[in-house]
Design a protein around this motif. Sequence first.
Motif, PDB file in Angstrom:
ATOM      1  N   PRO A 159     -18.353 -24.080  -2.636  1.00 28.00           N
ATOM      2  CA  PRO A 159     -19.644 -24.686  -2.996  1.00 28.00           C
ATOM      3  C   PRO A 159     -20.247 -25.583  -1.920  1.00 28.00           C
ATOM      4  N   ASP A 160     -19.406 -26.207  -1.077  1.00 27.25           N
ATOM      5  CA  ASP A 160     -19.948 -27.026   0.013  1.00 27.25           C
ATOM      6  C   ASP A 160     -20.250 -26.198   1.253  1.00 27.25           C
ATOM      7  N   HIS A 161     -20.146 -24.863   1.116  1.00 25.31           N
ATOM      8  CA  HIS A 161     -20.473 -23.884   2.155  1.00 25.31           C
ATOM      9  C   HIS A 161     -19.454 -23.841   3.285  1.00 25.31           C
ATOM     10  N   GLN A 162     -18.281 -24.414   3.060  1.00 29.70           N
ATOM     11  CA  GLN A 162     -17.180 -24.240   3.989  1.00 29.70           C
ATOM     12  C   GLN A 162     -16.315 -23.070   3.516  1.00 29.70           C
ATOM     13  N   ILE A 163     -15.513 -22.532   4.427  1.00 32.67           N
ATOM     14  CA  ILE A 163     -14.583 -21.483   4.048  1.00 32.67           C
ATOM     15  C   ILE A 163     -13.206 -22.090   3.814  1.00 32.67           C
ATOM     16  N   GLU A 164     -12.445 -21.450   2.945  1.00 36.02           N
ATOM     17  CA  GLU A 164     -11.073 -21.879   2.676  1.00 36.02           C
ATOM     18  C   GLU A 164     -10.189 -21.497   3.865  1.00 36.02           C
ATOM     19  N   THR A 165      -9.103 -22.234   4.052  1.00 38.71           N
ATOM     20  CA  THR A 165      -8.202 -21.997   5.183  1.00 38.71           C
ATOM     21  C   THR A 165      -7.258 -20.838   4.872  1.00 38.71           C
ATOM     22  N   PHE A 166      -7.841 -19.685   4.626  1.00 38.95           N
ATOM     23  CA  PHE A 166      -7.098 -18.483   4.233  1.00 38.95           C
ATOM     24  C   PHE A 166      -6.789 -17.635   5.465  1.00 38.95           C
ATOM     25  N   GLY A 167      -5.493 -17.343   5.690  1.00 33.76           N
ATOM     26  CA  GLY A 167      -5.103 -16.417   6.740  1.00 33.76           C
ATOM     27  C   GLY A 167      -5.564 -16.815   8.124  1.00 33.76           C
ATOM     28  N   SER A 197     -18.877 -20.584 -10.831  1.00 31.35           N
ATOM     29  CA  SER A 197     -19.719 -20.804 -12.010  1.00 31.35           C
ATOM     30  C   SER A 197     -21.189 -20.616 -11.670  1.00 31.35           C
ATOM     31  N   ASP A 198     -21.562 -20.959 -10.444  1.00 32.68           N
ATOM     32  CA  ASP A 198     -22.938 -20.812  -9.974  1.00 32.68           C
ATOM     33  C   ASP A 198     -22.909 -21.009  -8.465  1.00 32.68           C
ATOM     34  N   PHE A 199     -24.073 -20.976  -7.838  1.00 31.88           N
ATOM     35  CA  PHE A 199     -24.143 -21.150  -6.397  1.00 31.88           C
ATOM     36  C   PHE A 199     -24.633 -22.546  -6.014  1.00 31.88           C
ATOM     37  N   GLY A 200     -24.431 -23.499  -6.897  1.00 31.18           N
ATOM     38  CA  GLY A 200     -24.791 -24.879  -6.599  1.00 31.18           C
ATOM     39  C   GLY A 200     -23.698 -25.602  -5.837  1.00 31.18           C
TER      40      GLY A 200
END
Length: 654
Positions: free
Chosen positions: A281-289, A361-364
């Motif tokens: 939601p904060d427009h960051q990406i998760e530290t995946f892979g 839940s939404d794009f907010g």
Amino acid sequence: MQIEEIRKQWRQIMTAKELKQVSELLRQSSERDILMQRGKELCAHTFVFDHPWDMERCLTPHTLETMKWNQVFNEDEEWTFMLNRMDYWSVLAKAALISQDTRYLDQAKDFLLDWIAQHPQMEYSLSTRTLDTGIRIVNMLECAMLLEVSEKLTEEELRQILNSVDQQMTYLKANYIEKYTLSNWGSIQTCGVIVSCAVMGKNPENDEIYRWALKELETQMQIQIGADGMLWEQSTMYHVEVLNNLLRVLEYARFYPIPLASRIQDKVHAMARALMHMMMPDHQIETFGDSDRVNAEDVMNRCAVLFDDPQLHAMGSDVCDSDLLVNGGMPVWRKLQTIPKQLPKTLLYAGEDCGITVRRSDFGQQAEWMMVLNGELGSGHGHSDNLHYSLVHRGVPFVIDPGRFTYREDHPVRVELKGMSAHNTVVLDDQPGSIPDSSWTYQKFLRPLATVVRDTPQALYWEGGVLTQQPQMTHIRKIIMLPQGCWLICDEIFCEGEHNVVSRIHLDPQTEVHGRQPDWQLKHGNVQLNYRHKGLPLSVKTGPCSLRYNELLEHAVFVSEGVLHGQLFQDEVFYGDDFRLEQAEVVQPGRGKLPEEEVSAWRFVRGEESFTCVIFHQQIYRGKKILYCEDLPLHNQACLIIQRAGLKKLIRLK
């Protein structure tokens, strides 16, 4: 080589950018001060690699008194690779545009000509690795464009740069190996060759290297990018690296007749849409892979302009982006202002090829968000993260992937962060089903089972499993997510005999843990997420965490540990602080309440409404098949019962 034709085309491109207006916007940019600081450092040969998409960031300044392109700092050769990519030329360009001081362009020119002088022949060394060469050749030419329009290059110097790039492209093709066809190394190299050939005025009909790169890129896109738009390598960061390089090819196709198959553009658009869902939601990406926690709004803006896509623009930013300004100029910036913003309507991403599921839940900015993983291994960037889940509540990350930290082979944390114990998974007898044995390789890897995804407006149901050997364990994980900010996660673990079992839940380093078993309160700033564990004894420990390359933190880890006798069922329940949690009952006529090894049932209560989540662990093969929960008849493997104003509704999830 038609020097005058090359110069003419370059000047047309640079004129179209309207650099005077770009300079004015850069002076107003929030990035101005840091750009000028970095520009001054570069003029003193001091390097800091802090661009958000630097593959291996290094915030520690290191100075080269004289340019030694094979210099290693931080005992990490990745620093040398970053040095030789020359991405920092754009910092010098921006500093020059902001200040109108020519010394920054003089320094950029010195770096280019010094590298060329020290590499009269292309031979393998730390400074000539093929991946970095594919990136460097485009940076060299883009830098040369600005130097040319600024009248900083003599014809002889321009020829030196063009000849060097030609030599480097020949080197790339000669050293291209089979595995590159399936690797981000390959697609980044071919993108670099295609852009460089186009910028140098080459024709694919009579240029063998250009023709080869175009054909190879088609093959790469076919096998590297799934129908779901995700790069097969199981890393969001490297998905973006490939995407950014493909975007550059498409952007140059506006100025040069690059003969690209239409399906390549479709693939790139699909990659952008997949990234849109990967963003938290904060427009960051998760530290995946092997990823850093990076804001991806700049990539969304770039894609929105290229594809004229309002949904991608909605995930972008209105802030002046210096990269977009310098690379695209005023026409691109003006176009971005004309594209409307339209919030995406699809809240679910179910990657059938990559095994990634994302639901929000939404794009907010304060949305509920969950990522669950159960894909194939992918490349060396893939981690032992099958059945891992990450949770964001009210826009704040609580349950996370601990990241990558480093690629150094000699650092034990690298292998640790790739392993199962660094993910929200289950390990029996200290024998993980997947075992990384170096920075890039594995000793063994478990077998993922099929994933079930059932999405409704009221809830998401997700189910996946894995098989491991020695011990032979079957682990099934079932999840119900409510868009109101509640999660029920059930683990079903089966293994003959008696075994020690450990499961972990990794928390964001800013999350504070309060309370005690069985009820815990997780606080991240002013947001609270409650947690209930039902199963083996639970404790809170600490472990390593890295949200960005070269940055090591500590974070809290929930660890449950005990003995499994043939089978084990555990519940992890997360819910917002506006809910009250109650255990519900499922009743079978003639038998009464079903035991916990057969069903998990939890009721989330908020005011006058309640949401009861039910997940069965076994088939009902004895007695009556009709069951009751909240006085409603049912026969499901998973369901949700919603009660509002005295009315009850059952939603079948499986």
